[in-house]
Design an enzyme around this catalytic site. Structure first.
Site, mmCIF file in Angstrom:
data_model
loop_
_atom_site.group_PDB
_atom_site.id
_atom_site.type_symbol
_atom_site.label_atom_id
_atom_site.label_comp_id
_atom_site.label_asym_id
_atom_site.label_seq_id
_atom_site.Cartn_x
_atom_site.Cartn_y
_atom_site.Cartn_z
ATOM 1 N N SER A 188 3.545 33.577 82.661
ATOM 2 C CA SER A 188 3.050 34.955 82.602
ATOM 3 C C SER A 188 3.056 35.565 84.009
ATOM 4 C CB SER A 188 1.666 34.975 81.952
ATOM 5 O OG SER A 188 1.293 36.279 81.647
ATOM 6 N N ASP A 259 12.277 36.764 57.356
ATOM 7 C CA ASP A 259 12.120 35.329 57.583
ATOM 8 C C ASP A 259 13.401 34.540 57.310
ATOM 9 O OD1 ASP A 259 11.114 32.829 58.037
ATOM 10 O OD2 ASP A 259 9.551 32.911 56.508
ATOM 11 N N ASP A 262 17.341 33.652 59.582
ATOM 12 C CA ASP A 262 17.776 32.531 60.420
ATOM 13 C C ASP A 262 18.091 31.290 59.595
ATOM 14 O OD1 ASP A 262 15.224 31.509 59.755
ATOM 15 O OD2 ASP A 262 14.334 32.477 61.496
ATOM 16 N N VAL A 264 16.125 29.606 57.531
ATOM 17 C CA VAL A 264 15.001 28.764 57.136
ATOM 18 C C VAL A 264 13.785 29.659 56.873
ATOM 19 C CG1 VAL A 264 13.484 26.858 57.812
ATOM 20 C CG2 VAL A 264 15.850 26.885 58.594
ATOM 21 N N ASP A 266 10.264 29.823 56.990
ATOM 22 C CA ASP A 266 9.158 29.038 57.556
ATOM 23 C C ASP A 266 8.098 29.925 58.193
ATOM 24 O OD1 ASP A 266 10.644 30.002 59.634
ATOM 25 O OD2 ASP A 266 11.038 28.067 60.590
ATOM 26 N N ILE A 268 8.657 32.085 60.441
ATOM 27 C CA ILE A 268 9.016 32.345 61.837
ATOM 28 C C ILE A 268 10.333 33.122 61.889
ATOM 29 C CG2 ILE A 268 9.718 31.245 64.009
ATOM 30 C CD1 ILE A 268 7.913 28.866 63.191
ATOM 31 N N ASP A 401 5.882 36.253 71.251
ATOM 32 C CA ASP A 401 4.962 36.545 72.351
ATOM 33 C C ASP A 401 4.252 37.869 72.107
ATOM 34 O OD1 ASP A 401 3.795 37.303 74.846
ATOM 35 O OD2 ASP A 401 5.192 35.991 75.903
ATOM 36 N N HIS A 441 2.273 33.708 73.562
ATOM 37 C CA HIS A 441 2.380 33.928 75.003
ATOM 38 C C HIS A 441 2.071 32.622 75.752
ATOM 39 C CE1 HIS A 441 2.557 36.209 78.639
ATOM 40 N NE2 HIS A 441 1.300 35.997 78.945
#
Ligand code: NAG
Ligand code: NAG
Ligand code: NAG
Ligand code: NAG
Ligand code: NAG
Ligand code: NAG
Ligand code: NAG
Ligand code: NAG
Ligand code: NAG
Ligand code: NAG
Length: 532
Positions: A188, A259, A262, A264, A266, A268, A401, A441
């Site tokens: 950071s 989601d 990508d 998958v 999950d 994320i 982040d 972050h």
């Protein structure tokens, strides 16, 4: 006396003698240290491995009362006067089992707290490790900046350089020889400090590890004020402002829509820049969100504006957009909870303790850049001296982040490449950026985020494959280029609990792609390849 017992007694005696020797070495060496007259040794004490180090007098905002020694160590605290009105606090942990290297650390946020997590992991791995306070104590407040140009210079760039200079002198005197190599690690604001040092004092460190770097710091900070006002703050009861549960529903909808991109599902978004979320989908009447959380037309507009990049007063885009799929506390919580904007602009930009951020606009941002206190901003991207002296830099940034948008690291990498006029493979000989999907972050988040950056490193992660610092050391000292980093996810992010999954993280611009057959929780099921 049975052999076993006598052997145990002999070992215990040996240990006692070693301990006594360590204690007296720490005491005697400390009393013989000599520095320039601007440097004062404040304290010296030996701490055996596992003992508690009390930290009385640490200001409350640093939120730490004590820490634990991660090896037998000599702790030396120092104060370095940087002007008649400013000084830097340094804290050295010098391990008995020294690996011959020096490691310096940065700070976070507005800057003034020693990063004990790096002192702990550094000493655990044998580094002579230093912490610093960036020239003031505390992670909130503005008094230390108010009307104090010198303290602003410490925060801007001087403290990390002084840390390198004094740290090297200390290592030389304590161990009787200089460190074989010098390293820096920070996240950071600590990331900003690392880049700043690479540009300003390229000789200070051979290897630099920076996370979620707050490069272009003034715009990182300003973006929070601009975003808050775009979404209707401070009129929190006005028609354009979203309630917290509405932000939560909008975020859930972003993840639902993007989601799978990508490969998958999950929770994320590996690459949030690929998500083509349309705020209209959350409007009342579309039946996507129910009546209690759906958006009125003003709120739809707020969401649309929340994800636009930041422009300066001339209308040029100067800071990247907020990422989809990332916690929206920057909108729902930050205007009040994010104290850095208020503190820094009161103390450093306007020298006015009454100033408030209610009407923050690009005019304030541009003014801050004109003032640029202590050259704090690191938007310039000339790493040529660090490149030509053979320095190595590993950067990482969580793709989830919620403080410094991950695109900032991508932009910075690209701008260094332009400034130095290098090909991608030339860039990769000294500067490698790793994006970490699902990392918040610096630490935390649903992804396999742990690369050894968060305090003492669990034993199974003391390998260069899964430990960014060890990977950097291998790169600097053995020319083993880091091709990927394995991130680990622990249950409850607790190193003592089981590992839930691992994943390979890749060198930008490559991305990690699931092989479509293996267990997604195994790193071996992920390959680094060019993005499609
Ligand atoms: C080292 O110094 C500390 C005080 O700074 C003292 O308490 C301790 O007894 C000393 N130890 C040795 C071995 O001299
Ligand atoms: C410290 O300096 C004194 C005086 O020069 C010397 O006698 C002593 O051995 C030194 N101690 C260490 C640990 O270097
Ligand atoms: C530090 O100690 C004080 C007093 O014992 C306590 O109230 C406070 O919660 C402690 N802070 C932390 C971060 O542990
Ligand atoms: C310190 O203690 C921990 C826990 O007992 C141990 O795992 C570690 O190896 C020790 N470190 C050193 C340098 O002795
Ligand atoms: C910061 O705190 C340290 C001790 O924790 C103290 O020695 C130093 O003087 C303080 N620095 C400033 C600038 O107040
Ligand atoms: C900051 O403000 C104070 C009074 O509010 C003033 O005395 C001082 O000169 C100002 N400093 C700077 C650097 O403008
Ligand atoms: C509406 O949706 C939100 C978010 O999904 C949910 O928490 C809430 O329970 C729902 N309300 C109703 C009445 O279904
Ligand atoms: C900020 O300033 C505005 C206008 O000067 C004022 O109305 C508002 O109450 C202030 N807010 C705070 C939190 O001080
Ligand atoms: C950039 O590098 C290329 C290839 O080495 C060279 O042809 C070009 O002239 C350079 N451009 C500038 C602006 O230096
Ligand atoms: C990126 O992936 C490609 C294969 O898709 C590979 O050839 C290349 O070496 C990778 N680059 C890096 C820097 O890992």
């Amino acid at each position: 006396m049975p052999f076993r017992t006598s052997h145990a007694v002999a070992l215990a005696l040996c240990w006692l003698i070693n301990q006594a020797a360590s204690y007296s070495t720490c005491n005697n060496t400390a009393s013989n240290l000599s520095f320039n007259s601007d440097t004062t040794v404040l304290s010296t004490a030996f701490y055996p491995n596992g003992s508690t180090i009390e930290l009385p007098g640490t200001v409350a905002s640093c939120a730490i009362n004590s820490t634990t020694a991660t090896g037998d160590l000599c702790r030396i605290t120092l104060s370095v006067q940087t002007s008649c009105m400013s000084s830097i606090f340094l804290e050295a942990w010098l391990p008995a089992n020294w690996n011959g290297r020096f490691l310096a650390s940065g700070t976070g946020g507005i800057g003034g707290c020693v990063d004990y997590s790096v002192l702990q992991s550094g000493v655990q791995q044998g580094f002579a490790t230093l912490g610093q306070n960036a020239g003031h104590n505390g992670s909130s407040g503005f008094e230390f900046f108010l009307n104090n140009r010198e303290s602003l210079i410490d925060f801007g760039y001087r403290s990390t350089h002084i840390e390198a200079v004094v740290g090297k002198q200390l290592v030389q005197q304590y161990y009787g020889k200089p460190a074989s190599k010098n390293y820096y690690m920070g996240c950071s604001t600590g990331g900003r400090q690392g880049f700043k040092t690479a540009m300003t004092y390229p000789e200070d460190f051979d290897g630099i590890l920076v996370g979620a770097a707050g490069v272009d710091w003034l715009r990182v900070v300003s973006s929070k004020g601009i975003l808050a006002n775009r979404i209707g703050w401070p009129d929190v009861t006005g028609p354009a402002y979203l309630r917290n549960e509405q932000w939560a529903a909008v975020l859930a909808e972003q993840i639902r829509q993007c989601d799978g991109l990508d490969g998958v599902v999950d929770g994320i978004l590996d690459d949030p820049t690929k998500c083509g979320f349309n705020p209209e989908s959350c409007a009342c009447g579309t039946a996507v969100l129910n009546d209690s959380v759906c958006l009125n037309p003003y709120q739809v507009n707020s969401v649309r504006k929340a994800y636009l990049p930041i422009a300066d007063t001339k209308g040029d885009v100067v800071y990247p957009a907020w990422d989809y799929g990332v916690a929206t506390d920057v909108f729902s919580r930050y205007p009040t909870a994010y104290t850095i904007l208020l503190d820094y602009f009161r103390g450093a930009i306007y020298n006015n303790s009454e100033w408030n951020s209610t009407d923050f606009t690009a005019i304030d941002m541009d003014f801050a850049l004109k003032v640029n206190p202590g050259s704090v901003n690191t938007a310039e991207s000339d790493l040529s001296a660090f490149y030509s002296r053979g320095g190595k830099l590993i950067a990482y940034h969580g793709r989830n982040d919620n403080s410094v948008t991950s695109r900032n690291s991508e932009n910075f990498f690209n701008s260094v490449q332009r400034t130095l006029n290098l090909t991608l493979s030339q860039m990769h000989t000294f500067y490698r950026l790793f994006f970490i999907p699902g990392m918040h972050h610096c630490t935390g988040g649903p992804g396999a985020w742990d690369i050894g950056q968060d305090g003492p490193v669990p034993g199974e992660m003391l390998t260069k494959e899964s430990n960014a610092l060890m990977s950097l050391v291998e790169w600097v000292e053995s020319e083993v280029t880091p091709e990927s980093l394995i991130g680990t996810k622990y249950e409850d992010d607790d190193h003592a609990l089981p590992i839930l999954g691992q994943r390979a993280h890749c060198v930008y611009p490559n991305v990690s792609v699931w092989d479509k057959t293996g267990d997604t929780k195994l790193a071996s099921s992920w390959n680094c390849q060019l993005p499609s």
